[in-house]
Design a protein around this motif. Structure first.
Motif, mmCIF file in Angstrom:
data_model
loop_
_atom_site.group_PDB
_atom_site.id
_atom_site.type_symbol
_atom_site.label_atom_id
_atom_site.label_comp_id
_atom_site.label_asym_id
_atom_site.label_seq_id
_atom_site.Cartn_x
_atom_site.Cartn_y
_atom_site.Cartn_z
ATOM 1 N N MET A 235 0.840 -1.192 0.000
ATOM 2 C CA MET A 235 0.000 0.000 0.000
ATOM 3 C C MET A 235 0.884 1.254 0.000
ATOM 4 S SD MET A 235 -2.853 1.310 2.706
ATOM 5 C CE MET A 235 -3.407 -0.331 3.026
ATOM 6 N N SER A 236 0.523 2.188 -0.833
ATOM 7 C CA SER A 236 1.375 3.374 -0.875
ATOM 8 C C SER A 236 0.645 4.596 -0.316
ATOM 9 C CB SER A 236 1.824 3.654 -2.320
ATOM 10 O OG SER A 236 0.729 4.126 -3.061
ATOM 11 N N VAL A 237 1.447 5.509 0.156
ATOM 12 C CA VAL A 237 0.918 6.774 0.669
ATOM 13 C C VAL A 237 1.362 7.861 -0.300
ATOM 14 C CG1 VAL A 237 0.944 8.390 2.599
ATOM 15 C CG2 VAL A 237 1.148 5.932 3.035
ATOM 16 N N GLU A 238 0.402 8.504 -0.916
ATOM 17 C CA GLU A 238 0.755 9.569 -1.862
ATOM 18 C C GLU A 238 0.469 10.927 -1.243
ATOM 19 O OE1 GLU A 238 -1.025 9.084 -5.802
ATOM 20 O OE2 GLU A 238 -0.955 6.926 -5.412
ATOM 21 N N LEU A 239 1.506 11.737 -1.206
ATOM 22 C CA LEU A 239 1.364 13.103 -0.693
ATOM 23 C C LEU A 239 1.639 14.016 -1.878
ATOM 24 C CD1 LEU A 239 3.597 12.551 2.469
ATOM 25 C CD2 LEU A 239 1.115 12.304 2.334
ATOM 26 N N ALA B 21 6.228 4.097 -0.409
ATOM 27 C CA ALA B 21 5.751 2.730 -0.649
ATOM 28 C C ALA B 21 6.513 1.692 0.158
ATOM 29 C CB ALA B 21 5.828 2.406 -2.131
ATOM 30 N N GLY B 22 7.388 2.141 1.027
ATOM 31 C CA GLY B 22 8.187 1.187 1.807
ATOM 32 C C GLY B 22 7.363 0.523 2.902
ATOM 33 N N ARG B 23 7.938 -0.553 3.468
ATOM 34 C CA ARG B 23 7.268 -1.185 4.616
ATOM 35 C C ARG B 23 7.312 -0.222 5.790
ATOM 36 N NH1 ARG B 23 9.310 -6.789 6.550
ATOM 37 N NH2 ARG B 23 11.319 -5.776 6.250
ATOM 38 N N VAL B 24 8.539 0.288 6.041
ATOM 39 C CA VAL B 24 8.688 1.317 7.076
ATOM 40 C C VAL B 24 9.467 2.471 6.459
ATOM 41 C CG1 VAL B 24 9.501 1.902 9.375
ATOM 42 C CG2 VAL B 24 8.761 -0.437 8.892
ATOM 43 N N THR B 25 8.818 3.600 6.331
ATOM 44 C CA THR B 25 9.479 4.784 5.784
ATOM 45 C C THR B 25 9.828 5.719 6.934
ATOM 46 O OG1 THR B 25 8.151 4.609 3.779
ATOM 47 C CG2 THR B 25 9.247 6.723 4.177
ATOM 48 N N ALA B 26 11.101 6.071 7.009
ATOM 49 C CA ALA B 26 11.507 7.013 8.052
ATOM 50 C C ALA B 26 11.271 8.428 7.568
ATOM 51 C CB ALA B 26 12.976 6.820 8.377
ATOM 52 N N ILE B 27 10.710 9.257 8.442
ATOM 53 C CA ILE B 27 10.675 10.688 8.175
ATOM 54 C C ILE B 27 11.679 11.267 9.153
ATOM 55 C CG2 ILE B 27 9.267 12.761 8.148
ATOM 56 C CD1 ILE B 27 6.879 10.909 7.519
#
Lengths: 222, 234
Positions: free
Chosen positions: B1-5, B24-30
């Motif tokens: 599942m992707s998050v589109e901003l 789209a990563g499993r865990v995306t670091a901000i």
């Protein structure tokens, strides 16, 4: 204690309870709106709510008398619609004490709501709770002690109300005579010892109510 | 599942948050310094704040779209949010905290039920405790469990280890890795700790003054900078 003293005491307690219960829903709702929402006219409403604290109680009483009298805007409507007479009845006492104690409830309740960490409400929402569930399950229980303290303070204020009550309800023995109105009346007649008896009851009740209010506020801070 | 901003914009006190990214990563670091706009970005995705412009789409579902006047309220987004301080409800027991987002356990999806989540996070024995008696690490695990039990489609973690001391952080990292591997819920992980990024994340978005200044897998990103290994500025 004489039967008359009992009657005055119970009447005062009853009126204070009724007026506190009557202002609770609106007072709590308004306190929440002031604590949690920004809206147009908020500062005007804040000022209006605080007014009975600072203008002379007899002046507030005069405003109420004009509004609630038979020819008044509100009083006329109430009499036509429900057949309710307000001025110079027990209802007038309830209205006067309610108006005078309303600011104390709202101010204390507002501080209680402001003390609830908004992050908790936000997290509750992300867990699927709608605004009403958040209010009932998070905000209200966490602010409860402050709300009870506010209600007790309003109750204490209602117990001792004099200025607005004498204007709206007058002193009618057995019908509108509260502790404070009776004390004034007895002193006017020179019956000081009887007045002192009522004074002792009045101080005891007020002490109990304010002590309870402080108790709940302290527990909240702990 | 992707998050589109896309085209996200929100003026803040000292800068304007402007983000355009597909995660789209499993865990995306901000990743970024304090005050870079990381928490604000999470709040926008969670529906706790509205941006001035832009769109947030999670798994193809538009949650916020300023132009189309779409704003799905936070309670209907199924986007979990764990703030830095955990924000457990102090008047409820651990068990009632855990079940807040999923009171009817019979409806819980397989794998995201109370028994399994508390087992993975090793908090089953805490269920009857009062929140005030929990340690910092226990609180964070309960907060994580509570968010998971609401069956989110996306989990936002806002510096979940930042308030803890170093040894405790070390001990909690494996739990986060287990959550990542066990539940397959995509996560956005706000942090300013490179160690946490290296241990958990497969994609990094570096935020500075509200803008994405770098993007890439953690190994490439951290290795690319000369000098101190974790210095990302400049």
């Amino acid at each position: 204690m004489s039967a008359e003293t009992w009657q005055i005491t119970w009447f005062t307690l009853g009126v204070a309870t009724l007026s506190t219960l009557a202002i609770l829903p609106l007072g709590v709702a308004l306190a929440w709106l002031l604590a949690r929402r920004n809206w147009r006219g908020k500062s005007v409403v804040e000022t209006l709510v605080a007014l009975p604290l600072v203008i002379p109680p007899v002046a507030t009483g005069l405003i109420l008398l004009k509004l609630l009298g038979r020819r008044g805007l509100v009083g006329g409507w109430l009499e036509r619609t429900f057949g309710w007479e307000i001025v110079f009845t027990w209802r007038g006492v309830v209205v006067a004490t309610a108006v005078m104690s309303f600011p104390l409830l709202v101010r204390t309740a507002r501080v209680a709501f402001e003390g609830v960490n908004p992050r908790l409400e936000q997290v509750a929402r992300t867990l699927g709770a709608g605004p009403w569930r958040v209010f009932v399950t998070i905000t209200l229980p966490l602010a409860a002690r402050g709300l009870v303290a506010g209600a007790m303070l309003a109750f204490a204020r209602a117990l001792g109300e004099f200025g607005a009550t004498i204007m709206v309800a007058g002193y009618i023995p057995g019908q509108t005579a509260t502790l404070s109105l009776s004390i004034y009346h007895l002193v006017q007649l020179g019956h000081d010892s009887e007045a002192l008896g009522l004074l002792a009851i009045s101080v005891t009740l007020a002490f109990g109510a304010v002590w309870l209010s402080e108790f709940f506020l302290r527990r909240r801070a702990a | 599942m992707s998050v589109e901003l896309s085209g996200l914009r929100l003026p803040l006190a000292h800068f304007t948050l402007e983000v355009d990214a597909t995660l789209a990563g499993r865990v995306t670091a901000i990743f970024g310094a304090s005050g870079a706009g990381k928490t604000t970005l999470l709040e926008i995705i969670a529906g706790l704040r509205a941006p001035a412009a832009g769109r947030v789409t999670v798994g193809g579902v538009p949650l916020t779209d300023v132009a189309a006047r779409t704003f799905v309220p936070a309670e209907r987004r199924a986007v979990g949010y764990v703030p830095q301080e955990g924000a457990l409800f102090p008047h409820l027991s651990v068990r009632r905290n855990l079940l807040y987002g999923c009171p009817a356990q019979a409806d819980a999806p397989a794998g995201l039920n109370l028994a399994h989540v508390t087992e993975v996070l090793e908090i089953a024995r805490l269920e009857d405790r009062v929140i005030g008696t929990l340690s910092g690490g226990e609180k964070q695990r309960v907060a994580l469990g509570r968010a998971l039990l609401a069956s989110p489609r996306l989990l936002l973690l806002d510096e979940p280890l930042a308030g803890l001391d170093a040894p405790l952080r070390e001990r909690l990292l494996p739990y986060l890795a287990r959550v990542r591997d066990e539940f397959a819920i995509p996560m956005l992980y706000v942090t300013h700790s490179p160690d946490e990024v290296m241990a958990l994340c497969d994609d990094v978005l570096v935020l500075d003054q509200g803008r994405v200044v770098r993007r890439g897998p953690p190994t490439a990103l951290f290795a690319a900078t000369g000098g101190p290994r974790y210095e990302l500025r400049g």
